[in-house]
Design a protein around this motif. Structure first.
Motif, PDB file in Angstrom:
ATOM      1  N   PHE A 147      -3.692   4.513   4.270  1.00  0.00           N
ATOM      2  CA  PHE A 147      -2.237   4.524   4.080  1.00  0.00           C
ATOM      3  C   PHE A 147      -1.835   4.613   2.606  1.00  0.00           C
ATOM      4  O   PHE A 147      -0.680   4.366   2.271  1.00  0.00           O
ATOM      5  CB  PHE A 147      -1.579   3.277   4.700  1.00  0.00           C
ATOM      6  CG  PHE A 147      -1.390   3.335   6.202  1.00  0.00           C
ATOM      7  CD1 PHE A 147      -0.746   4.406   6.807  1.00  0.00           C
ATOM      8  CD2 PHE A 147      -1.834   2.296   7.027  1.00  0.00           C
ATOM      9  CE1 PHE A 147      -0.548   4.450   8.185  1.00  0.00           C
ATOM     10  CE2 PHE A 147      -1.644   2.329   8.414  1.00  0.00           C
ATOM     11  CZ  PHE A 147      -0.997   3.409   8.979  1.00  0.00           C
TER      12      PHE A 147
ATOM     13  N   ASP B 165       6.833   8.340   8.639  1.00  0.00           N
ATOM     14  CA  ASP B 165       7.559   7.356   7.809  1.00  0.00           C
ATOM     15  C   ASP B 165       8.958   7.854   7.427  1.00  0.00           C
ATOM     16  O   ASP B 165       9.937   7.239   7.778  1.00  0.00           O
ATOM     17  CB  ASP B 165       6.840   6.937   6.514  1.00  0.00           C
ATOM     18  CG  ASP B 165       5.811   5.830   6.752  1.00  0.00           C
ATOM     19  OD1 ASP B 165       5.697   5.346   7.901  1.00  0.00           O
ATOM     20  OD2 ASP B 165       5.106   5.457   5.789  1.00  0.00           O
TER      21      ASP B 165
ATOM     22  N   GLU C 107       0.783  -1.235   0.000  1.00  0.00           N
ATOM     23  CA  GLU C 107       0.000   0.000   0.000  1.00  0.00           C
ATOM     24  C   GLU C 107       0.815   1.285   0.000  1.00  0.00           C
ATOM     25  O   GLU C 107       0.294   2.334  -0.323  1.00  0.00           O
ATOM     26  CB  GLU C 107      -0.971  -0.027   1.191  1.00  0.00           C
ATOM     27  CG  GLU C 107      -0.356   0.221   2.582  1.00  0.00           C
ATOM     28  CD  GLU C 107       0.373  -0.982   3.178  1.00  0.00           C
ATOM     29  OE1 GLU C 107       0.490  -2.010   2.497  1.00  0.00           O
ATOM     30  OE2 GLU C 107       0.848  -0.878   4.324  1.00  0.00           O
ATOM     31  N   SER C 108       2.103   1.200   0.361  1.00  0.00           N
ATOM     32  CA  SER C 108       2.866   2.442   0.537  1.00  0.00           C
ATOM     33  C   SER C 108       4.343   2.238   0.231  1.00  0.00           C
ATOM     34  O   SER C 108       4.813   1.099   0.115  1.00  0.00           O
ATOM     35  CB  SER C 108       2.732   2.896   1.997  1.00  0.00           C
ATOM     36  OG  SER C 108       3.323   1.928   2.846  1.00  0.00           O
TER      37      SER C 108
ATOM     38  N   PRO D 233      -0.784   1.096  13.840  1.00  0.00           N
ATOM     39  CA  PRO D 233      -0.211   2.429  13.637  1.00  0.00           C
ATOM     40  C   PRO D 233      -1.272   3.520  13.494  1.00  0.00           C
ATOM     41  O   PRO D 233      -0.994   4.682  13.823  1.00  0.00           O
ATOM     42  CB  PRO D 233       0.613   2.287  12.351  1.00  0.00           C
ATOM     43  CG  PRO D 233       0.164   1.036  11.714  1.00  0.00           C
ATOM     44  CD  PRO D 233      -0.373   0.161  12.790  1.00  0.00           C
TER      45      PRO D 233
ATOM     46  N   ASP E 286       6.616  -5.289  12.705  1.00  0.00           N
ATOM     47  CA  ASP E 286       6.030  -3.994  12.307  1.00  0.00           C
ATOM     48  C   ASP E 286       4.798  -3.648  13.144  1.00  0.00           C
ATOM     49  O   ASP E 286       4.812  -2.692  13.881  1.00  0.00           O
ATOM     50  CB  ASP E 286       5.749  -3.995  10.788  1.00  0.00           C
ATOM     51  CG  ASP E 286       4.734  -2.970  10.362  1.00  0.00           C
ATOM     52  OD1 ASP E 286       4.680  -1.904  11.000  1.00  0.00           O
ATOM     53  OD2 ASP E 286       3.997  -3.215   9.391  1.00  0.00           O
TER      54      ASP E 286
ATOM     55  N   TRP F 182       6.641   2.810   2.291  1.00  0.00           N
ATOM     56  CA  TRP F 182       7.166   2.144   3.494  1.00  0.00           C
ATOM     57  C   TRP F 182       7.079   0.626   3.329  1.00  0.00           C
ATOM     58  O   TRP F 182       8.030  -0.110   3.589  1.00  0.00           O
ATOM     59  CB  TRP F 182       6.341   2.584   4.713  1.00  0.00           C
ATOM     60  CG  TRP F 182       6.909   2.156   6.036  1.00  0.00           C
ATOM     61  CD1 TRP F 182       7.629   2.931   6.889  1.00  0.00           C
ATOM     62  CD2 TRP F 182       6.805   0.862   6.659  1.00  0.00           C
ATOM     63  NE1 TRP F 182       7.990   2.205   8.003  1.00  0.00           N
ATOM     64  CE2 TRP F 182       7.493   0.936   7.881  1.00  0.00           C
ATOM     65  CE3 TRP F 182       6.205  -0.351   6.300  1.00  0.00           C
ATOM     66  CZ2 TRP F 182       7.593  -0.149   8.755  1.00  0.00           C
ATOM     67  CZ3 TRP F 182       6.313  -1.435   7.164  1.00  0.00           C
ATOM     68  CH2 TRP F 182       7.002  -1.325   8.374  1.00  0.00           C
TER      69      TRP F 182
ATOM     70  N   HIS G  90      -1.084  10.073   8.729  1.00  0.00           N
ATOM     71  CA  HIS G  90      -0.417   8.966   9.427  1.00  0.00           C
ATOM     72  C   HIS G  90       0.701   8.320   8.610  1.00  0.00           C
ATOM     73  O   HIS G  90       1.381   7.438   9.126  1.00  0.00           O
ATOM     74  CB  HIS G  90      -1.435   7.889   9.822  1.00  0.00           C
ATOM     75  CG  HIS G  90      -2.332   8.293  10.949  1.00  0.00           C
ATOM     76  ND1 HIS G  90      -3.232   7.431  11.535  1.00  0.00           N
ATOM     77  CD2 HIS G  90      -2.464   9.465  11.618  1.00  0.00           C
ATOM     78  CE1 HIS G  90      -3.889   8.058  12.503  1.00  0.00           C
ATOM     79  NE2 HIS G  90      -3.446   9.291  12.562  1.00  0.00           N
TER      80      HIS G  90
ATOM     81  N   CYS H 182       9.637   6.411  10.730  1.00  0.00           N
ATOM     82  CA  CYS H 182       9.273   5.041  11.091  1.00  0.00           C
ATOM     83  C   CYS H 182      10.089   4.142  10.174  1.00  0.00           C
ATOM     84  O   CYS H 182       9.907   4.167   8.958  1.00  0.00           O
ATOM     85  CB  CYS H 182       7.775   4.816  10.872  1.00  0.00           C
ATOM     86  SG  CYS H 182       7.253   3.135  11.241  1.00  0.00           S
TER      87      CYS H 182
END
Ligand code: GYE
Length: 333
Positions: A213, A267, A54-55, A185, A131, A57, A238, A287
């Protein structure tokens, strides 16, 4: 030793034979204790269930896990759950059936894991949370949790804002883009941020919605926020990706991100750091997604039956625009 010297040769031979048998016996015991693994080729097999892609990160986290497994000589079975808990449960059940040596996963939401974790425990397969954590009351269902302190990340973001707005005389209107509903998170960053800004009653969260996210989610929800609220002073997202999606909505609404609206994210992936260096974001709480090496190390330890700490926290920092400019050239992800 003194006694040994007085022993006759046949007795010494018997003693040596006995100790060889003893060592052999211990080694055999050790071999059979492979945490439920069927194969006993000395190689550790890990089943890993990832949240999704999704990201930025998440992509960096997946790369870290795959590269670290290869470097550690651990055979990795990897599944992408596409942000669905049911897919994660299915993957974990598959790993149990395949009798992997260790199961590791990043739970998409906090609740609803007890049954499948119990199944892994009954099959004698150790589980490592990485995580994100679960809210299970029975802590014996997993060996350890490796990851960030999300409450702290939210708090650091909030404390920075409190300092920036300490001389504000009127209300400061904040909108919040949350991570996916029920995720650790999302829950924890909301909590930490809310607690930190509570010291100044001028700081008000006027809208707060999940953007999952993702960039698309961030953009879409920010568009709604901008339509519904005339005055938005601050965005707390977030993660970087939702903040990056929101940039498009803010620009399209004729506002200047980083100036008309102060933007804080979490992040510190490369694209987020670039936005911060460019002055479009104003602050990022880091993060770290680079959990792979520690995860593989833990897998080896739990497989060997060693005790590991119940909680291992990732080390993190925060970035302002100036710090982002400095860090960006060496940012790996
Ligand atoms: O902040 C976000 C990702 O669980 C810490 O998940 C992770 C979060 C991260 O999608 O970008």
């Amino acid at each position: 030793m003194g006694k040994m010297r007085t022993q006759s040769a046949p007795w010494r031979a018997a003693a040596v034979l006995a100790s060889v048998l003893l060592v052999g016996g211990v080694a055999a015991c050790g071999n059979s204790d492979t945490g439920g693994g069927a194969k006993d080729d000395g190689k550790i097999t890990m089943g890993f269930s990832q949240v999704g892609a999704e990201s930025g990160w998440r992509t960096a986290n997946t790369t870290s896990i795959k590269e670290s497994a290869a470097a550690a000589g651990i055979e990795l079975k990897f599944d992408d759950a596409q942000q669905k808990q049911e897919n994660q449960i299915k993957a974990i059940r598959n790993y149990i059936q395949q009798k992997v040596d260790v199961i590791a996963f990043s739970p998409v939401v906090e609740s609803g894991w007890d049954t499948v974790l119990k199944e892994a425990k009954d099959a004698d397969i150790p589980v490592i949370l990485t995580d994100r954590s679960v809210d299970s009351a029975d802590k014996s269902l997993y060996k350890t949790f490796l990851g960030s302190d999300f409450v702290k990340e939210g708090r650091l973001a909030g404390e920075w804002l409190v300092e920036q707005k300490k001389s504000a005389t009127g209300p400061v209107n904040i909108v919040e883009l949350q991570g996916n509903t029920g995720a650790a998170p999302a829950n924890d960053r909301k909590k930490g941020f809310g607690e930190a800004i509570a010291v100044n009653p001028n700081l008000k969260i006027i809208a707060s919605q999940p953007g999952d996210f993702t960039r698309a989610g961030g953009k879409q929800v920010m568009e709604q926020f901008l339509k519904a609220n005339k005055q938005i002073d601050v965005l707390f997202a977030h993660n970087d990706d939702m903040g990056l999606g929101a940039l498009e909505a803010i620009t399209a609404a004729g506002k200047v991100p980083g100036k008309d609206i102060t933007i804080i994210t979490v992040d510190a992936v490369k694209d987020g750091m670039q936005a911060l260096a460019d002055g479009k974001f104003n602050f990022i709480a880091e993060c770290s997604p680079l959990l792979g090496p520690q995860l593989m190390d833990l897998a080896k330890k739990v497989h060997a039956g060693e005790e590991v700490p119940a909680r291992i926290e990732t080390e993190e920092t925060t970035f302002t625009t100036e710090q982002a400019k400095e860090a960006l050239p060496n940012r790996k992800y």
